[in-house]
Design a protein around this motif. Structure first.
Motif, mmCIF file in Angstrom:
data_model
loop_
_atom_site.group_PDB
_atom_site.id
_atom_site.type_symbol
_atom_site.label_atom_id
_atom_site.label_comp_id
_atom_site.label_asym_id
_atom_site.label_seq_id
_atom_site.Cartn_x
_atom_site.Cartn_y
_atom_site.Cartn_z
ATOM 1 N N GLU A 96 0.870 -1.193 -0.182
ATOM 2 C CA GLU A 96 -0.102 -0.064 -0.008
ATOM 3 C C GLU A 96 0.915 1.262 0.033
ATOM 4 O O GLU A 96 1.716 1.465 0.890
ATOM 5 C CB GLU A 96 -1.037 -0.059 1.042
ATOM 6 N N ILE A 97 0.878 1.974 -0.956
ATOM 7 C CA ILE A 97 1.470 3.244 -1.252
ATOM 8 C C ILE A 97 1.061 4.407 -0.822
ATOM 9 O O ILE A 97 -0.238 4.718 -1.297
ATOM 10 C CB ILE A 97 2.144 3.354 -2.795
ATOM 11 N N GLU A 98 1.391 5.242 0.299
ATOM 12 C CA GLU A 98 0.956 6.460 0.618
ATOM 13 C C GLU A 98 1.381 7.717 -0.298
ATOM 14 O O GLU A 98 2.630 7.970 -0.401
ATOM 15 C CB GLU A 98 0.925 6.626 2.063
ATOM 16 N N LEU A 99 0.493 8.303 -0.826
ATOM 17 C CA LEU A 99 1.193 9.421 -1.651
ATOM 18 C C LEU A 99 0.672 11.104 -1.084
ATOM 19 O O LEU A 99 -0.496 11.216 -0.689
ATOM 20 C CB LEU A 99 0.415 9.501 -3.098
ATOM 21 N N ALA A 109 0.917 -2.523 -16.103
ATOM 22 C CA ALA A 109 -0.562 -2.534 -16.056
ATOM 23 C C ALA A 109 -1.361 -3.607 -15.707
ATOM 24 O O ALA A 109 -0.624 -4.794 -15.842
ATOM 25 C CB ALA A 109 -0.805 -2.491 -17.815
ATOM 26 N N GLY A 110 -2.175 -3.519 -14.971
ATOM 27 C CA GLY A 110 -3.053 -4.556 -14.393
ATOM 28 C C GLY A 110 -2.622 -5.053 -13.080
ATOM 29 O O GLY A 110 -3.040 -6.037 -12.434
ATOM 30 N N GLY A 111 -1.603 -4.129 -12.376
ATOM 31 C CA GLY A 111 -1.158 -4.708 -11.024
ATOM 32 C C GLY A 111 -1.727 -4.058 -9.863
ATOM 33 O O GLY A 111 -1.707 -4.265 -8.747
ATOM 34 N N MET A 112 -2.869 -2.918 -10.308
ATOM 35 C CA MET A 112 -3.403 -2.284 -9.134
ATOM 36 C C MET A 112 -4.400 -3.072 -8.383
ATOM 37 O O MET A 112 -5.235 -3.792 -8.893
ATOM 38 C CB MET A 112 -3.948 -0.783 -9.770
ATOM 39 N N ASN A 113 -4.581 -2.978 -7.003
ATOM 40 C CA ASN A 113 -5.418 -3.607 -6.203
ATOM 41 C C ASN A 113 -6.725 -2.822 -5.935
ATOM 42 O O ASN A 113 -7.862 -3.312 -5.794
ATOM 43 C CB ASN A 113 -4.772 -4.330 -5.099
ATOM 44 N N TYR A 114 -6.195 -1.630 -5.353
ATOM 45 C CA TYR A 114 -7.484 -0.734 -4.847
ATOM 46 C C TYR A 114 -6.902 0.645 -4.827
ATOM 47 O O TYR A 114 -5.459 0.892 -4.488
ATOM 48 C CB TYR A 114 -8.270 -0.989 -3.617
ATOM 49 N N MET A 115 -7.645 1.567 -4.889
ATOM 50 C CA MET A 115 -7.108 3.094 -4.708
ATOM 51 C C MET A 115 -8.142 4.071 -4.142
ATOM 52 O O MET A 115 -9.294 3.734 -4.374
ATOM 53 C CB MET A 115 -6.505 3.691 -5.877
ATOM 54 N N ARG A 167 -3.899 6.555 -0.662
ATOM 55 C CA ARG A 167 -3.383 5.315 -0.741
ATOM 56 C C ARG A 167 -3.809 4.637 -1.911
ATOM 57 O O ARG A 167 -4.984 4.631 -2.394
ATOM 58 C CB ARG A 167 -3.621 4.352 0.239
ATOM 59 N N VAL A 168 -2.806 3.947 -2.635
ATOM 60 C CA VAL A 168 -3.087 2.986 -3.600
ATOM 61 C C VAL A 168 -2.301 1.798 -3.517
ATOM 62 O O VAL A 168 -1.298 1.836 -2.970
ATOM 63 C CB VAL A 168 -2.420 3.619 -5.276
ATOM 64 N N ALA A 169 -3.040 0.669 -3.745
ATOM 65 C CA ALA A 169 -2.187 -0.683 -3.279
ATOM 66 C C ALA A 169 -2.004 -1.512 -4.563
ATOM 67 O O ALA A 169 -2.722 -1.339 -5.614
ATOM 68 C CB ALA A 169 -3.077 -1.347 -2.377
ATOM 69 N N PHE A 170 -0.926 -2.178 -4.560
ATOM 70 C CA PHE A 170 -0.562 -3.195 -5.567
ATOM 71 C C PHE A 170 -0.523 -4.799 -5.239
ATOM 72 O O PHE A 170 0.231 -4.857 -4.148
ATOM 73 C CB PHE A 170 0.643 -2.694 -6.540
ATOM 74 N N ALA A 171 -1.014 -5.725 -5.875
ATOM 75 C CA ALA A 171 -0.939 -6.984 -5.185
ATOM 76 C C ALA A 171 0.090 -7.856 -5.968
ATOM 77 O O ALA A 171 0.119 -7.721 -7.176
ATOM 78 C CB ALA A 171 -2.449 -7.593 -5.394
ATOM 79 N N ALA A 172 0.712 -8.624 -5.134
ATOM 80 C CA ALA A 172 1.587 -9.872 -5.634
ATOM 81 C C ALA A 172 0.659 -10.850 -6.558
ATOM 82 O O ALA A 172 -0.396 -11.037 -6.260
ATOM 83 C CB ALA A 172 2.184 -10.507 -4.551
ATOM 84 N N PRO A 173 1.337 -11.106 -7.694
ATOM 85 C CA PRO A 173 0.617 -12.042 -8.841
ATOM 86 C C PRO A 173 0.472 -13.381 -8.370
ATOM 87 O O PRO A 173 -0.184 -14.013 -9.075
ATOM 88 C CB PRO A 173 1.562 -11.693 -10.161
ATOM 89 N N TYR A 174 1.397 -13.875 -7.623
ATOM 90 C CA TYR A 174 1.408 -15.284 -6.840
ATOM 91 C C TYR A 174 2.160 -15.574 -5.580
ATOM 92 O O TYR A 174 2.781 -14.451 -5.261
ATOM 93 C CB TYR A 174 2.204 -16.143 -8.239
ATOM 94 N N PRO A 175 2.036 -16.506 -5.202
ATOM 95 C CA PRO A 175 2.246 -16.646 -3.536
ATOM 96 C C PRO A 175 4.029 -16.028 -3.666
ATOM 97 O O PRO A 175 4.772 -16.571 -4.384
ATOM 98 C CB PRO A 175 2.170 -17.976 -3.232
ATOM 99 N N GLY A 176 4.376 -15.178 -2.449
ATOM 100 C CA GLY A 176 5.530 -14.893 -2.503
ATOM 101 C C GLY A 176 5.979 -13.597 -1.672
ATOM 102 O O GLY A 176 5.096 -13.564 -0.717
#
Length: 340
Positions: A96-99, A109-115, A167-176
């Motif tokens: 979660e990035i705080e701006l 492209a396609g990595g955003m989870n919520y904003m 805040r805007v958040a980006f999610a991991a594409p697979y477990p890690g």
């Protein structure tokens, strides 16, 4: 006792003494690329040149009295936006990035989870690190992204409001795990596998790095092209499974070719045979191992995505894989009865 000065994490001038330098290196406050100065020297110099004894070879020069010269022009002016972040979760993580108003983060492209409100996004060609690069600069960036197999576009998320933090958040594409890296503390550059980049502060250059050795490109597990991230701000890299961080001080590390996530620019990357013929055929570790040497930092992953995908396919009956069952005494008959 000799006085030394170095540029801290926020590019501020910090005074210390020579006896404290080894401790600063161990704590990561002094890297090979950190600019240092001591009375008797000329301009500010990277620590790896002024203090080679702390990293690999002979003792430093210096001594005398005086004040350090002015910090090199432009060095203390951070190019990338200064962002704050929080990593949420354990295995399938979110960053979660705080701006602040006017700040921007770039992402694939396609990595955003919520904003949140006031965050606006725009899809652009390139990473925005060179806004004055013109048409040819944009065309060059497009060509680089085509070579890495990534989308031609990157998404820029900007806080367009007049006050407060959003805040805007980006999610991991697979477990890690998601790995935060501040490039100003890593010599301004890292090399990573081409699918590892998740997001970064605006001002970060997302480019490519070629494997110049033919054997490394064919057998190194990462192909001929890796990603190069340059700048002085925060970047976020994703990798599979558990992440191991290794510091190399002139030694050599041999790893599975697919387990390399990222490395600093002082690391030499090559491949070698995995032992003798018997070990190569029956050892189960593949034909080749990656050999990492030099001075710098290496990040390794325990579960490369390709290995995870292979295990899933190997145990997927619908794809022709071998079924291992779920421990039922009926085995295949039980699956037949319940329609699977």
């Amino acid at each position: 006792m000799s006085k030394w000065y170095y540029l801290g994490k926020q590019n501020q001038q910090v005074q210390t003494v020579q006896t404290e330098l080894p401790g600063l290196v161990q704590r990561g406050e002094l890297s090979p690329a950190t600019l240092v100065w001591t009375p008797g020297m000329g301009p500010w110099t990277p620590a790896s040149e002024a203090l080679p004894a702390l990293f690999h070879s002979s003792p430093p020069a210096g001594g005398g009295f005086g004040c350090p010269p002015p910090i090199p022009q432009g060095f203390n002016q951070q190019r990338s936006h200064e962002i704050e972040y929080e990593i949420i979760g354990d295995d399938l993580q979110i960053v979660e990035i705080e701006l602040d108003p006017g700040e921007t983060v770039i992402a694939e492209a396609g990595g955003m989870n919520y904003m949140e409100d006031d965050i606006q996004f725009e899809t652009r060609m390139g990473d925005g690190s060179q806004p004055d690069g013109g048409f040819m600069g944009a065309l060059k960036n497009i060509g680089k992204r085509m070579l890495t197999g990534e989308s031609l576009f990157m998404t820029h998320f900007t806080h367009r409001g007049s006050s407060g933090k959003r805040r805007v958040a980006f999610a991991a594409p697979y477990p890690g795990k998601i790995i935060p890296m501040r490039l100003s503390e890593l010599g301004g550059e890292i090399i990573c596998e081409k699918d590892a980049f998740l997001c970064a502060a605006l001002g970060t250059e997302v480019g490519i790095a070629f494997n110049r050795k033919l054997g490394t490109g064919f057998f190194g597990g990462e192909g001929f092209i890796l990603q190069r991230l340059r700048g002085d701000g925060l970047v976020f890299v994703h990798a599979g499974g558990t992440i191991v961080k290794k510091e190399l001080r002139g030694g050599t590390l041999r790893v599975d070719t697919g387990c390399l996530v990222a490395m600093t620019s002082g690391i030499n990357y090559d491949i070698q045979r995995a032992g003798n013929l018997k070990s190569m055929v029956f050892g189960g570790e593949g034909l080749f191992l990656a050999t990492l040497s030099g001075h710098g930092t290496v990040w390794l992953q325990s579960l490369p995505f390709s290995r995870l995908a292979d295990r899933i396919l190997a145990n997927a009956p619908s794809a022709g894989g071998a079924s291992t069952g779920e421990g039922s005494v009926l085995g295949g008959l039980g699956r037949l009865l319940d329609g699977r």
